[in-house]
Design an enzyme around this catalytic site. Structure first.
Site, PDB file in Angstrom:
ATOM      1  N   ARG A  46      -4.256 -43.280  -4.658  1.00  0.00           N
ATOM      2  CA  ARG A  46      -4.563 -43.172  -6.154  1.00  0.00           C
ATOM      3  C   ARG A  46      -3.597 -42.573  -6.876  1.00  0.00           C
ATOM      4  O   ARG A  46      -3.703 -42.846  -8.134  1.00  0.00           O
ATOM      5  CB  ARG A  46      -5.801 -42.302  -6.100  1.00  0.00           C
ATOM      6  CG  ARG A  46      -6.945 -42.901  -5.540  1.00  0.00           C
ATOM      7  CD  ARG A  46      -8.427 -41.923  -5.532  1.00  0.00           C
ATOM      8  NE  ARG A  46      -8.151 -41.375  -4.272  1.00  0.00           N
ATOM      9  CZ  ARG A  46      -8.836 -40.427  -3.958  1.00  0.00           C
ATOM     10  NH1 ARG A  46      -9.840 -39.871  -4.669  1.00  0.00           N
ATOM     11  NH2 ARG A  46      -9.003 -39.828  -2.614  1.00  0.00           N
ATOM     12  N   GLY A  47      -2.551 -41.874  -6.461  1.00  0.00           N
ATOM     13  CA  GLY A  47      -1.390 -41.277  -7.079  1.00  0.00           C
ATOM     14  C   GLY A  47      -0.546 -42.012  -8.130  1.00  0.00           C
ATOM     15  O   GLY A  47      -0.344 -41.542  -9.043  1.00  0.00           O
ATOM     16  N   GLU A 102       4.773 -46.531  -6.404  1.00  0.00           N
ATOM     17  CA  GLU A 102       4.554 -45.458  -5.964  1.00  0.00           C
ATOM     18  C   GLU A 102       4.585 -44.152  -6.872  1.00  0.00           C
ATOM     19  O   GLU A 102       5.367 -44.302  -7.739  1.00  0.00           O
ATOM     20  CB  GLU A 102       5.145 -44.893  -4.657  1.00  0.00           C
ATOM     21  CG  GLU A 102       4.384 -45.269  -3.423  1.00  0.00           C
ATOM     22  CD  GLU A 102       3.317 -44.197  -3.251  1.00  0.00           C
ATOM     23  OE1 GLU A 102       2.613 -43.558  -3.956  1.00  0.00           O
ATOM     24  OE2 GLU A 102       3.117 -43.842  -1.946  1.00  0.00           O
ATOM     25  N   ASP A 103       3.634 -43.176  -6.818  1.00  0.00           N
ATOM     26  CA  ASP A 103       4.036 -41.991  -7.360  1.00  0.00           C
ATOM     27  C   ASP A 103       5.182 -41.226  -7.170  1.00  0.00           C
ATOM     28  O   ASP A 103       6.132 -40.453  -7.717  1.00  0.00           O
ATOM     29  CB  ASP A 103       2.791 -41.132  -7.314  1.00  0.00           C
ATOM     30  CG  ASP A 103       2.270 -40.737  -5.925  1.00  0.00           C
ATOM     31  OD1 ASP A 103       2.813 -41.192  -4.995  1.00  0.00           O
ATOM     32  OD2 ASP A 103       1.059 -40.021  -5.607  1.00  0.00           O
ATOM     33  N   ASP A 106       8.508 -38.407  -1.007  1.00  0.00           N
ATOM     34  CA  ASP A 106       8.681 -36.920  -0.397  1.00  0.00           C
ATOM     35  C   ASP A 106       9.409 -37.017   0.627  1.00  0.00           C
ATOM     36  O   ASP A 106      10.759 -37.182   0.834  1.00  0.00           O
ATOM     37  CB  ASP A 106       7.038 -36.077  -0.422  1.00  0.00           C
ATOM     38  CG  ASP A 106       7.336 -34.789   0.080  1.00  0.00           C
ATOM     39  OD1 ASP A 106       8.134 -34.130  -0.497  1.00  0.00           O
ATOM     40  OD2 ASP A 106       6.246 -34.445   0.670  1.00  0.00           O
ATOM     41  N   THR A 107       8.624 -36.821   1.956  1.00  0.00           N
ATOM     42  CA  THR A 107       9.498 -37.007   3.463  1.00  0.00           C
ATOM     43  C   THR A 107      10.110 -38.662   3.428  1.00  0.00           C
ATOM     44  O   THR A 107      11.069 -38.852   4.188  1.00  0.00           O
ATOM     45  CB  THR A 107       8.572 -36.600   4.557  1.00  0.00           C
ATOM     46  OG1 THR A 107       7.693 -37.724   4.366  1.00  0.00           O
ATOM     47  CG2 THR A 107       8.006 -35.350   4.452  1.00  0.00           C
ATOM     48  N   GLY A 108       9.366 -39.404   2.663  1.00  0.00           N
ATOM     49  CA  GLY A 108       9.688 -40.890   2.945  1.00  0.00           C
ATOM     50  C   GLY A 108       9.087 -41.655   4.034  1.00  0.00           C
ATOM     51  O   GLY A 108       9.024 -42.990   4.018  1.00  0.00           O
ATOM     52  N   THR A 110       5.839 -42.108   4.271  1.00  0.00           N
ATOM     53  CA  THR A 110       4.709 -42.859   3.574  1.00  0.00           C
ATOM     54  C   THR A 110       5.298 -44.403   3.366  1.00  0.00           C
ATOM     55  O   THR A 110       4.897 -45.479   3.586  1.00  0.00           O
ATOM     56  CB  THR A 110       3.919 -42.565   2.690  1.00  0.00           C
ATOM     57  OG1 THR A 110       3.289 -41.137   3.107  1.00  0.00           O
ATOM     58  CG2 THR A 110       2.943 -43.449   2.057  1.00  0.00           C
ATOM     59  N   LYS A 134      11.908 -36.508  -3.935  1.00  0.00           N
ATOM     60  CA  LYS A 134      12.203 -35.224  -3.720  1.00  0.00           C
ATOM     61  C   LYS A 134      13.099 -34.978  -2.526  1.00  0.00           C
ATOM     62  O   LYS A 134      12.746 -34.985  -1.373  1.00  0.00           O
ATOM     63  CB  LYS A 134      10.757 -34.474  -3.250  1.00  0.00           C
ATOM     64  CG  LYS A 134      10.632 -33.120  -3.807  1.00  0.00           C
ATOM     65  CD  LYS A 134       9.193 -32.446  -3.410  1.00  0.00           C
ATOM     66  CE  LYS A 134       7.929 -32.843  -3.900  1.00  0.00           C
ATOM     67  NZ  LYS A 134       6.866 -32.327  -3.096  1.00  0.00           N
ATOM     68  N   PHE A 155       5.806 -28.493  -5.451  1.00  0.00           N
ATOM     69  CA  PHE A 155       4.724 -29.537  -5.358  1.00  0.00           C
ATOM     70  C   PHE A 155       3.972 -29.744  -6.958  1.00  0.00           C
ATOM     71  O   PHE A 155       3.700 -28.699  -7.454  1.00  0.00           O
ATOM     72  CB  PHE A 155       3.535 -28.707  -4.545  1.00  0.00           C
ATOM     73  CG  PHE A 155       2.431 -29.748  -4.062  1.00  0.00           C
ATOM     74  CD1 PHE A 155       2.422 -30.381  -3.246  1.00  0.00           C
ATOM     75  CD2 PHE A 155       1.096 -29.531  -5.060  1.00  0.00           C
ATOM     76  CE1 PHE A 155       1.471 -31.191  -2.837  1.00  0.00           C
ATOM     77  CE2 PHE A 155       0.121 -30.371  -4.666  1.00  0.00           C
ATOM     78  CZ  PHE A 155       0.027 -31.160  -3.481  1.00  0.00           C
ATOM     79  N   ASP A 162      -2.467 -35.227  -7.434  1.00  0.00           N
ATOM     80  CA  ASP A 162      -3.730 -34.354  -7.602  1.00  0.00           C
ATOM     81  C   ASP A 162      -3.234 -33.028  -6.947  1.00  0.00           C
ATOM     82  O   ASP A 162      -2.207 -32.749  -5.910  1.00  0.00           O
ATOM     83  CB  ASP A 162      -4.755 -34.952  -6.615  1.00  0.00           C
ATOM     84  CG  ASP A 162      -4.453 -35.177  -5.121  1.00  0.00           C
ATOM     85  OD1 ASP A 162      -3.521 -35.574  -4.774  1.00  0.00           O
ATOM     86  OD2 ASP A 162      -5.664 -34.463  -4.256  1.00  0.00           O
ATOM     87  N   ARG A 168      -5.703 -34.968 -11.441  1.00  0.00           N
ATOM     88  CA  ARG A 168      -4.867 -36.265 -11.589  1.00  0.00           C
ATOM     89  C   ARG A 168      -4.755 -36.733 -13.138  1.00  0.00           C
ATOM     90  O   ARG A 168      -3.799 -37.607 -13.373  1.00  0.00           O
ATOM     91  CB  ARG A 168      -5.665 -37.408 -10.885  1.00  0.00           C
ATOM     92  CG  ARG A 168      -5.359 -37.042  -9.308  1.00  0.00           C
ATOM     93  CD  ARG A 168      -6.015 -38.363  -8.493  1.00  0.00           C
ATOM     94  NE  ARG A 168      -6.344 -38.241  -7.314  1.00  0.00           N
ATOM     95  CZ  ARG A 168      -5.372 -38.365  -6.152  1.00  0.00           C
ATOM     96  NH1 ARG A 168      -4.186 -38.685  -6.586  1.00  0.00           N
ATOM     97  NH2 ARG A 168      -5.888 -38.237  -5.252  1.00  0.00           N
TER      98      ARG A 168
HETATM   99  P1  5GP Z   1       5.635 -38.779   2.269  1.00  0.00           P
HETATM  100  O1  5GP Z   1       5.106 -39.555   3.081  1.00  0.00           O
HETATM  101  O2  5GP Z   1       6.661 -39.322   1.340  1.00  0.00           O
HETATM  102  O3  5GP Z   1       6.043 -37.386   2.557  1.00  0.00           O
HETATM  103  O4  5GP Z   1       4.301 -38.356   0.978  1.00  0.00           O
HETATM  104  C1  5GP Z   1       4.038 -39.381  -0.048  1.00  0.00           C
HETATM  105  C2  5GP Z   1       2.539 -38.867  -0.486  1.00  0.00           C
HETATM  106  O5  5GP Z   1       2.397 -37.533  -0.310  1.00  0.00           O
HETATM  107  C3  5GP Z   1       2.691 -39.180  -1.770  1.00  0.00           C
HETATM  108  O6  5GP Z   1       2.488 -40.494  -2.143  1.00  0.00           O
HETATM  109  C4  5GP Z   1       1.722 -38.248  -2.541  1.00  0.00           C
HETATM  110  O7  5GP Z   1       0.361 -38.572  -2.291  1.00  0.00           O
HETATM  111  C5  5GP Z   1       1.739 -37.119  -1.737  1.00  0.00           C
HETATM  112  N1  5GP Z   1       2.812 -35.925  -2.160  1.00  0.00           N
HETATM  113  C6  5GP Z   1       4.025 -35.799  -1.760  1.00  0.00           C
HETATM  114  N2  5GP Z   1       4.557 -34.866  -2.529  1.00  0.00           N
HETATM  115  C7  5GP Z   1       3.600 -34.379  -3.255  1.00  0.00           C
HETATM  116  C8  5GP Z   1       3.554 -33.427  -4.644  1.00  0.00           C
HETATM  117  O8  5GP Z   1       4.431 -32.729  -4.888  1.00  0.00           O
HETATM  118  N3  5GP Z   1       2.482 -33.465  -5.168  1.00  0.00           N
HETATM  119  C9  5GP Z   1       1.230 -34.282  -4.988  1.00  0.00           C
HETATM  120  N4  5GP Z   1       0.337 -34.118  -5.652  1.00  0.00           N
HETATM  121  N5  5GP Z   1       1.508 -35.125  -3.869  1.00  0.00           N
HETATM  122  C10 5GP Z   1       2.502 -35.326  -3.032  1.00  0.00           C
END
Ligand code: 5GP
Length: 183
Positions: A46-47, A102-103, A106-108, A110, A134, A155, A162, A168
Site C-alpha cells: 500500500r505504501g 515503490e515507496d 530500504d534493504t533492497g 523487497t 536509504k 524510519f 505507515d 499513511r
Molecule cells: P526492504 O525490503 O527494502 O528492506 O523494505 C521495503 C519495504 O519496507 C518498503 O516498501 C516499506 O514498506 C518498508 N519500509 C522500509 N523502510 C521504511 C521506513 O522508513 N518507513 C516505513 N514506514 N516503511 C519502511
C-alpha cells in the site's frame, strides 16, 4: 510505542514532494515519449499509493495503470525479502513496458524480489521508480532508474508510509526522533 502527530517532524514537505515528482514526471515522459507499445505503470500497495497517484498525473504519456499488493513477513529489521503477493496484477505484461513504482528501497530485498518476479512475466522493458532510498541499510543493491530522494537512516512515515498501519495519509514525509526500526 505510540506516536503523536505533533511529534512528527517534517523531512519533505508536500511542496517539496510535488516539486520533485514533477521533475521525475518530466524525466519519465521524455524517456518514453517515442514508445509505441503499451506502457504499464504498476503501483506497489500500500505504501506507494499517494506517490503513484501524484506521479501518474505528471506523466504526459498514454499509460495503463495496475497495482500489486505486497505484504512482508516478519519485522522490518530482519527484512528477508520474503514477501507475499496479496493482490496480483490484473493484466499480463508480456512485451509491454513496465514501470514499477515503490515507496522506499530500504534493504533492497523487497525490490530484488519484485524485479525477479517481474522478469518471469517477460515485459519488453522493466524500470524501477522509488520515491526514497536509504543506502545506510542496503543489503541487496538495486538499480533505481527514477529516484525521488536519498535519505539518512530515518524510519519515515507519511505520504503513503505507515507506522503500525497509521499515518499513511499525511501529505508530507516525516520522522520521529528516537523511533528506530526495533520499535
Ligand atoms: P526492504 O525490503 O527494502 O528492506 O523494505 C521495503 C519495504 O519496507 C518498503 O516498501 C516499506 O514498506 C518498508 N519500509 C522500509 N523502510 C521504511 C521506513 O522508513 N518507513 C516505513 N514506514 N516503511 C519502511
Amino acid at each position: 510505542m505510540e506516536i503523536k502527530k505533533e511529534n512528527i517532524k517534517v523531512l519533505y514537505s508536500a511542496e517539496q514532494l510535488q516539486e520533485r515528482i514533477e521533475a521525475l514526471g518530466k524525466q519519465i515522459t521524455a524517456d518514453y515519449k517515442d514508445v509505441k507499445e503499451d506502457i504499464i505503470v504498476v503501483g506497489v500497495l500500500r505504501g506507494a499509493f499517494l506517490f503513484f497517484a501524484d506521479l501518474c498525473r505528471q506523466l504526459d504519456l498514454t499509460i495503463h495503470v495496475d497495482f500489486l499488493g505486497l505484504s512482508s513477513y516478519g519485522n522490518r529489521t530482519e527484512s528477508s525479502g520474503v514477501v507475499k503477493i496479496t493482490s496480483d496484477l490484473s493484466t499480463a505484461v508480456v512485451d509491454k513496458h513496465v514501470i514499477v513504482v515503490e515507496d522506499i528501497v530500504d534493504t533492497g530485498l523487497t525490490m530484488q524480489y519484485l524485479i525477479e518476479n517481474f522478469r518471469t512475466r517477460k515485459p519488453k522493458t522493466l524500470k524501477i521508480c522509488s520515491l526514497l532510498e536509504k543506502p545506510a541499510r542496503t543489503i541487496q543493491p538495486v538499480d533505481i532508474d527514477y529516484l525521488g530522494f536519498t535519505i539518512d537512516d530515518y524510519f519515515v512515515i507519511g505520504y503513503g508510509l505507515d507506522f503500525q498501519g497509521k499515518f499513511r495519509n499525511l501529505p508530507y514525509i516525516g520522522y520521529v526522533d528516537g523511533l528506530d526500526d526495533d520499535e
